[in-house]
Design a protein around this motif. Structure first.
Motif, short mmCIF file in Angstrom:
data_model
loop_
_atom_site.label_atom_id
_atom_site.label_comp_id
_atom_site.label_asym_id
_atom_site.label_seq_id
_atom_site.Cartn_x
_atom_site.Cartn_y
_atom_site.Cartn_z
N ASP A 169 0.83 -1.20 0.00
CA ASP A 169 0.00 0.00 0.00
C ASP A 169 0.87 1.26 0.00
O ASP A 169 0.56 2.24 -0.69
N ALA A 170 1.93 1.22 0.78
CA ALA A 170 2.84 2.38 0.82
C ALA A 170 3.52 2.58 -0.52
O ALA A 170 3.65 3.71 -1.01
N LEU A 171 3.96 1.48 -1.13
CA LEU A 171 4.60 1.58 -2.45
C LEU A 171 3.60 2.13 -3.48
O LEU A 171 3.93 3.01 -4.29
N ASN A 172 2.40 1.62 -3.45
CA ASN A 172 1.40 2.06 -4.43
C ASN A 172 1.00 3.51 -4.22
O ASN A 172 0.66 4.22 -5.19
N ALA A 173 1.07 3.98 -2.98
CA ALA A 173 0.72 5.38 -2.71
C ALA A 173 1.72 6.35 -3.34
O ALA A 173 1.42 7.53 -3.51
N ALA A 174 2.90 5.84 -3.70
CA ALA A 174 3.92 6.70 -4.32
C ALA A 174 3.70 6.92 -5.81
O ALA A 174 4.33 7.78 -6.42
N TRP A 175 2.81 6.13 -6.42
CA TRP A 175 2.50 6.33 -7.83
C TRP A 175 1.67 7.62 -8.02
O TRP A 175 0.83 7.94 -7.19
N PRO A 176 1.86 8.30 -9.15
CA PRO A 176 0.88 9.32 -9.51
C PRO A 176 -0.49 8.66 -9.70
O PRO A 176 -0.58 7.51 -10.14
N ALA A 177 -1.54 9.37 -9.39
CA ALA A 177 -2.88 8.78 -9.40
C ALA A 177 -3.30 8.30 -10.78
O ALA A 177 -4.16 7.42 -10.90
N THR A 178 -2.70 8.85 -11.83
CA THR A 178 -3.16 8.56 -13.18
C THR A 178 -2.49 7.35 -13.82
O THR A 178 -2.89 6.96 -14.92
N VAL A 179 -1.50 6.73 -13.17
CA VAL A 179 -0.76 5.66 -13.84
C VAL A 179 -1.57 4.37 -13.85
O VAL A 179 -2.44 4.14 -13.01
N HIS A 180 -1.20 3.50 -14.78
CA HIS A 180 -1.89 2.23 -15.01
C HIS A 180 -1.44 1.15 -14.03
O HIS A 180 -2.21 0.29 -13.63
N GLU A 181 -0.17 1.20 -13.64
CA GLU A 181 0.42 0.08 -12.91
C GLU A 181 0.16 0.17 -11.41
O GLU A 181 0.03 1.26 -10.84
N ARG A 182 0.14 -1.01 -10.78
CA ARG A 182 0.09 -1.14 -9.33
C ARG A 182 0.84 -2.40 -8.93
O ARG A 182 0.85 -3.39 -9.67
N PHE A 183 1.46 -2.34 -7.76
CA PHE A 183 2.12 -3.52 -7.20
C PHE A 183 1.07 -4.38 -6.50
O PHE A 183 0.21 -3.87 -5.78
N ALA A 184 1.16 -5.70 -6.69
CA ALA A 184 0.22 -6.62 -6.06
C ALA A 184 1.00 -7.80 -5.49
O ALA A 184 1.99 -8.26 -6.08
N ALA A 185 0.57 -8.27 -4.34
CA ALA A 185 1.27 -9.39 -3.69
C ALA A 185 1.27 -10.61 -4.60
O ALA A 185 0.24 -10.99 -5.16
N GLN A 186 2.45 -11.19 -4.75
CA GLN A 186 2.58 -12.38 -5.60
C GLN A 186 2.13 -13.61 -4.78
O GLN A 186 2.92 -14.30 -4.16
N THR A 187 0.86 -13.85 -4.81
CA THR A 187 0.27 -14.97 -4.08
C THR A 187 -0.11 -16.08 -5.05
O THR A 187 -0.15 -15.89 -6.27
#
Length: 280
Positions: free
Chosen positions: A40-58
């Motif tokens: 969540d902290a990593l994803n909060a660093a993205w600009p709001a408009t970007v396509h990508e997000r980090f997701a847990a590799q489960t």
């Protein structure tokens, strides 16, 4: 031998004060604090408009059966192992150099469409090598490029040490595996580099943009042999031992050029001084 990163609590915090990790001070809390940053902290660093997000590799994420690169291209989902140095550095590279990462992803996806998900092409190998161990180098004195091309390491790193300080040679580490290896103090680092000939008012931002554009347009990373070795541990300030000339005569990171090996011309930005403008 496969590298194993130290446990988070075992990392010598002094490594974050010297290159290449010193260049990541803006992310220092995520690197040096006792706890791992959350996705969540990593994803909060993205600009709001970007396509990508980090997701847990489960197991549930991987159950979609998609290739890692295709999942990024189609859904913007970057599978990320939590509490893992390698994947944390990969996330930081995404946050700092998204245009280059997207160009690499597009290259991989295009090659997968041709090769399938099992076989790998020469461009895929080149992209992977650069993704893991890549270095981007701006060369403002083309006479120094000749030293690099011939593996004259003593000349490049000792006789012309000031070139690494005065801007004639400027480096950005892109490979996340290189950053991971830098967690071990004193480890000799060798990157797989792309060289960019620059001059005039061009700066590193122009070089980074040219790198992304060159990959996207298919000029760069068509073959692993387009990449050239750069012994990063020879750069002044990167390793205490390189303050002595003997290091540059004996260090294992300095390898001779293989017979028959050649390198492509550096990518040329406008207004670059021609070879011979400066004397060696």
């Amino acid at each position: 031998m496969r590298y194993t990163a130290p446990a988070r609590e075992a990392v010598d915090r002094s490594v974050f004060a010297v290159p290449p990790l010193a260049d990541w001070q803006s992310f220092l809390p995520w690197l040096a604090e006792a706890s791992w940053p959350s996705l969540d902290a990593l994803n909060a660093a993205w600009p709001a408009t970007v396509h990508e997000r980090f997701a847990a590799q489960t197991r549930e994420l991987l159950a979609d059966g998609m290739h890692y690169e295709q999942r990024i291209a189609e859904h913007g989902t970057i599978a990320t192992r939590e509490a893992n140095w390698h994947d944390l550095f990969n996330a930081l590279i995404w946050l700092r150099y998204p245009a280059i990462k997207r160009a690499l992803n597009a290259l991989q996806v295009a090659e997968i469409a041709t090769m399938g998900s099992k076989a790998r092409s020469r461009p895929q190998y080149a992209a992977t090598h650069f993704d893991e161990a890549g270095v981007i180098v701006a060369v403002r004195d083309q006479a120094l490029q000749a030293l690099w091309d011939t593996h004259d390491w003593h000349g490049l790193f000792w006789r012309h040490r000031e070139a690494w300080r005065d801007g004639r040679l400027e480096v950005r580490v892109f490979g996340h595996a290189l950053l991971e290896h830098a967690l071990t103090p004193g480890k000799l680092l060798v990157g797989k580099a792309m060289s960019f000939a620059v001059g005039g008012a061009q700066d590193m931002n122009d070089v980074l943009a040219a790198c992304a554009e060159g990959i996207a347009e298919g000029r760069l990373l068509r073959d692993p042999l387009q990449l050239r070795p750069l012994p990063l541990s020879g750069i002044p300030g990167w390793l205490p031992a390189n303050a002595l000339e003997t290091f540059h005569l004996t260090a294992e990171c300095y390898q001779p050029k293989r017979p028959g090996r050649s390198y492509p011309e550096p990518e040329r930005l406008e207004h670059c001084p021609e070879p011979g403008d400066r004397a060696i």
